[in-house]
Design a protein around this motif. Structure first.
Motif, PDB file in Angstrom:
ATOM      1  N   MET A  88      -4.729  48.790 -19.475  1.00  0.00           N
ATOM      2  CA  MET A  88      -5.976  49.541 -19.673  1.00  0.00           C
ATOM      3  C   MET A  88      -5.656  50.961 -20.147  1.00  0.00           C
ATOM      4  SD  MET A  88      -8.542  47.513 -18.779  1.00  0.00           S
ATOM      5  CE  MET A  88      -7.604  46.354 -19.752  1.00  0.00           C
ATOM      6  N   GLU A  89      -6.468  51.486 -21.057  1.00  0.00           N
ATOM      7  CA  GLU A  89      -6.268  52.868 -21.517  1.00  0.00           C
ATOM      8  C   GLU A  89      -6.485  53.851 -20.370  1.00  0.00           C
ATOM      9  OE1 GLU A  89      -6.566  50.470 -24.999  1.00  0.00           O
ATOM     10  OE2 GLU A  89      -7.937  50.566 -23.315  1.00  0.00           O
ATOM     11  N   ILE A  90      -7.461  53.555 -19.512  1.00  0.00           N
ATOM     12  CA  ILE A  90      -7.699  54.375 -18.325  1.00  0.00           C
ATOM     13  C   ILE A  90      -7.432  53.482 -17.120  1.00  0.00           C
ATOM     14  CG2 ILE A  90      -9.402  55.692 -17.004  1.00  0.00           C
ATOM     15  CD1 ILE A  90     -10.746  56.373 -19.686  1.00  0.00           C
ATOM     16  N   ARG A  91      -6.252  53.685 -16.517  1.00  0.00           N
ATOM     17  CA  ARG A  91      -5.810  52.847 -15.398  1.00  0.00           C
ATOM     18  C   ARG A  91      -6.064  53.572 -14.093  1.00  0.00           C
ATOM     19  NH1 ARG A  91       0.295  50.915 -13.897  1.00  0.00           N
ATOM     20  NH2 ARG A  91      -0.315  49.302 -12.401  1.00  0.00           N
ATOM     21  N   ILE A  92      -6.950  53.000 -13.275  1.00  0.00           N
ATOM     22  CA  ILE A  92      -7.304  53.582 -11.984  1.00  0.00           C
ATOM     23  C   ILE A  92      -6.504  52.849 -10.912  1.00  0.00           C
ATOM     24  CG2 ILE A  92      -9.186  54.204 -10.430  1.00  0.00           C
ATOM     25  CD1 ILE A  92      -9.548  55.295 -13.309  1.00  0.00           C
ATOM     26  N   ILE A  93      -5.555  53.548 -10.315  1.00  0.00           N
ATOM     27  CA  ILE A  93      -4.685  52.944  -9.313  1.00  0.00           C
ATOM     28  C   ILE A  93      -5.219  53.278  -7.917  1.00  0.00           C
ATOM     29  CG2 ILE A  93      -2.351  52.958  -8.346  1.00  0.00           C
ATOM     30  CD1 ILE A  93      -1.333  53.625 -11.115  1.00  0.00           C
ATOM     31  N   GLY A  94      -5.193  52.295  -7.031  1.00  0.00           N
ATOM     32  CA  GLY A  94      -5.520  52.527  -5.632  1.00  0.00           C
ATOM     33  C   GLY A  94      -6.923  52.123  -5.234  1.00  0.00           C
ATOM     34  N   ASP A  95      -7.838  51.965  -6.173  1.00  0.00           N
ATOM     35  CA  ASP A  95      -9.207  51.564  -5.853  1.00  0.00           C
ATOM     36  C   ASP A  95      -9.346  50.083  -6.187  1.00  0.00           C
ATOM     37  OD1 ASP A  95     -11.912  51.132  -5.560  1.00  0.00           O
ATOM     38  OD2 ASP A  95     -12.520  52.975  -6.583  1.00  0.00           O
ATOM     39  N   ASP A  96      -9.162  49.237  -5.177  1.00  0.00           N
ATOM     40  CA  ASP A  96      -9.190  47.793  -5.394  1.00  0.00           C
ATOM     41  C   ASP A  96     -10.592  47.251  -5.655  1.00  0.00           C
ATOM     42  OD1 ASP A  96      -6.470  47.678  -5.138  1.00  0.00           O
ATOM     43  OD2 ASP A  96      -6.514  47.143  -3.006  1.00  0.00           O
ATOM     44  N   THR A  97     -11.626  48.100  -5.564  1.00  0.00           N
ATOM     45  CA  THR A  97     -12.980  47.669  -5.884  1.00  0.00           C
ATOM     46  C   THR A  97     -13.267  47.802  -7.385  1.00  0.00           C
ATOM     47  OG1 THR A  97     -13.866  49.854  -5.335  1.00  0.00           O
ATOM     48  CG2 THR A  97     -13.858  48.214  -3.583  1.00  0.00           C
ATOM     49  N   ILE A  98     -12.356  48.409  -8.119  1.00  0.00           N
ATOM     50  CA  ILE A  98     -12.460  48.458  -9.579  1.00  0.00           C
ATOM     51  C   ILE A  98     -11.801  47.195 -10.115  1.00  0.00           C
ATOM     52  CG2 ILE A  98     -11.655  49.653 -11.663  1.00  0.00           C
ATOM     53  CD1 ILE A  98     -12.040  52.268 -10.199  1.00  0.00           C
ATOM     54  N   CYS A  99     -12.452  46.548 -11.069  1.00  0.00           N
ATOM     55  CA  CYS A  99     -11.929  45.303 -11.641  1.00  0.00           C
ATOM     56  C   CYS A  99     -10.580  45.545 -12.311  1.00  0.00           C
ATOM     57  CB  CYS A  99     -12.912  44.723 -12.648  1.00  0.00           C
ATOM     58  SG  CYS A  99     -14.462  44.232 -11.879  1.00  0.00           S
ATOM     59  N   LEU A 100      -9.779  44.516 -12.351  1.00  0.00           N
ATOM     60  CA  LEU A 100      -8.456  44.608 -12.946  1.00  0.00           C
ATOM     61  C   LEU A 100      -8.545  45.004 -14.422  1.00  0.00           C
ATOM     62  CD1 LEU A 100      -5.505  44.166 -12.136  1.00  0.00           C
ATOM     63  CD2 LEU A 100      -5.726  41.822 -12.944  1.00  0.00           C
ATOM     64  N   ARG A 101      -9.459  44.380 -15.156  1.00  0.00           N
ATOM     65  CA  ARG A 101      -9.611  44.655 -16.591  1.00  0.00           C
ATOM     66  C   ARG A 101     -11.081  44.858 -16.942  1.00  0.00           C
ATOM     67  NH1 ARG A 101      -5.380  41.152 -16.506  1.00  0.00           N
ATOM     68  NH2 ARG A 101      -3.571  41.799 -17.702  1.00  0.00           N
ATOM     69  N   ASN A 102     -11.316  45.817 -17.841  1.00  0.00           N
ATOM     70  CA  ASN A 102     -12.620  46.025 -18.476  1.00  0.00           C
ATOM     71  C   ASN A 102     -13.785  46.217 -17.502  1.00  0.00           C
ATOM     72  OD1 ASN A 102     -11.053  45.584 -20.714  1.00  0.00           O
ATOM     73  ND2 ASN A 102     -11.861  43.549 -21.108  1.00  0.00           N
ATOM     74  N   HIS A 103     -13.576  47.034 -16.474  1.00  0.00           N
ATOM     75  CA  HIS A 103     -14.662  47.364 -15.560  1.00  0.00           C
ATOM     76  C   HIS A 103     -15.747  48.127 -16.315  1.00  0.00           C
ATOM     77  CE1 HIS A 103     -16.047  48.021 -11.320  1.00  0.00           C
ATOM     78  NE2 HIS A 103     -16.781  48.920 -11.951  1.00  0.00           N
ATOM     79  N   ALA A 104     -15.323  49.021 -17.200  1.00  0.00           N
ATOM     80  CA  ALA A 104     -16.243  49.799 -18.035  1.00  0.00           C
ATOM     81  C   ALA A 104     -15.485  50.261 -19.268  1.00  0.00           C
ATOM     82  CB  ALA A 104     -16.778  50.999 -17.264  1.00  0.00           C
ATOM     83  N   ILE A 105     -16.212  50.822 -20.219  1.00  0.00           N
ATOM     84  CA  ILE A 105     -15.616  51.314 -21.455  1.00  0.00           C
ATOM     85  C   ILE A 105     -16.172  52.701 -21.747  1.00  0.00           C
ATOM     86  CG2 ILE A 105     -15.327  50.921 -23.939  1.00  0.00           C
ATOM     87  CD1 ILE A 105     -16.084  47.925 -23.286  1.00  0.00           C
ATOM     88  N   ILE A 106     -15.288  53.622 -22.075  1.00  0.00           N
ATOM     89  CA  ILE A 106     -15.714  54.925 -22.601  1.00  0.00           C
ATOM     90  C   ILE A 106     -15.265  54.945 -24.053  1.00  0.00           C
ATOM     91  CG2 ILE A 106     -15.399  57.408 -22.530  1.00  0.00           C
ATOM     92  CD1 ILE A 106     -15.321  57.244 -19.557  1.00  0.00           C
TER      93      ILE A 106
END
Length: 178
Positions: A88-106
């Motif tokens: 992912m271009e914006i990788r959010i580490i540590g928040d397991d409630t965010i989907c692995l891929r394509n949770h949102a797009i900016i």
């Protein structure tokens, strides 16, 4: 040369950052890091001696609440996919409630000089704080303004633009290169 690559393909200065990637916070085992790119996955990075030339930043997301509180994430031109995965271009580490891929797009559109927030194609929802201080789910593209708050999973971010029109100041890389 002083540059090392993390497992996600980010190239960074070992002298400046040690063995922790400043883009994805992944520790690099110097004995196992490979300098090869057999699949050509990282061909958009150009190396100039100790310089790393990447696509120019168009804005940032800064985490205000959640496991990554205080971390900033670069937004580049066109689509920036948000998720926990290393690709992912914006990788959010540590928040397991965010989907692995394509949770949102900016997405920053260089032709129209504006940034949009779009829902991803995963199960998770993304929210934007409205004028009444309510979290509004994003089901269609929404234009982002400086200071907009975005919620994904348990994390809250603030949008900080570089490109676009911000309080009368207009900037884009296209005009800078002309």
């Amino acid at each position: 040369m002083g540059l090392i690559r993390c497992e996600n393909g980010h190239l960074f200065s070992e002298k400046k950052y040690g063995n922790v990637c400043p883009y994805c916070n992944t520790a690099v085992n110097k004995n196992s890091s490979s300098k090869e790119d057999p699949l050509g996955k990282y061909s958009d990075v150009v190396y100039l001696n100790d310089l790393e030339v990447l696509k120019p930043v168009t804005g940032w997301l800064v985490c205000l609440e959640g496991p990554s509180k205080g971390k900033d994430y670069r937004i580049i031109a066109e689509k920036n996919f948000i998720g926990r995965s290393g690709d992912m271009e914006i990788r959010i580490i540590g928040d397991d409630t965010i989907c692995l891929r394509n949770h949102a797009i900016i997405s920053y559109d260089p032709e129209r000089n504006r940034t949009m927030l779009l829902p991803g194609d995963s199960q998770g929802l993304v929210y934007i704080l409205d004028e009444e201080e309510n979290w509004d789910a994003v089901y269609a593209p929404r234009m982002l303004e400086a200071g907009d708050r975005i919620k994904a999973g348990q994390s809250v971010f603030i949008f900080v633009p570089l490109c676009g029109e911000n309080d009368g100041f207009v900037f884009n890389w296209k005009e800078e290169n002309e």
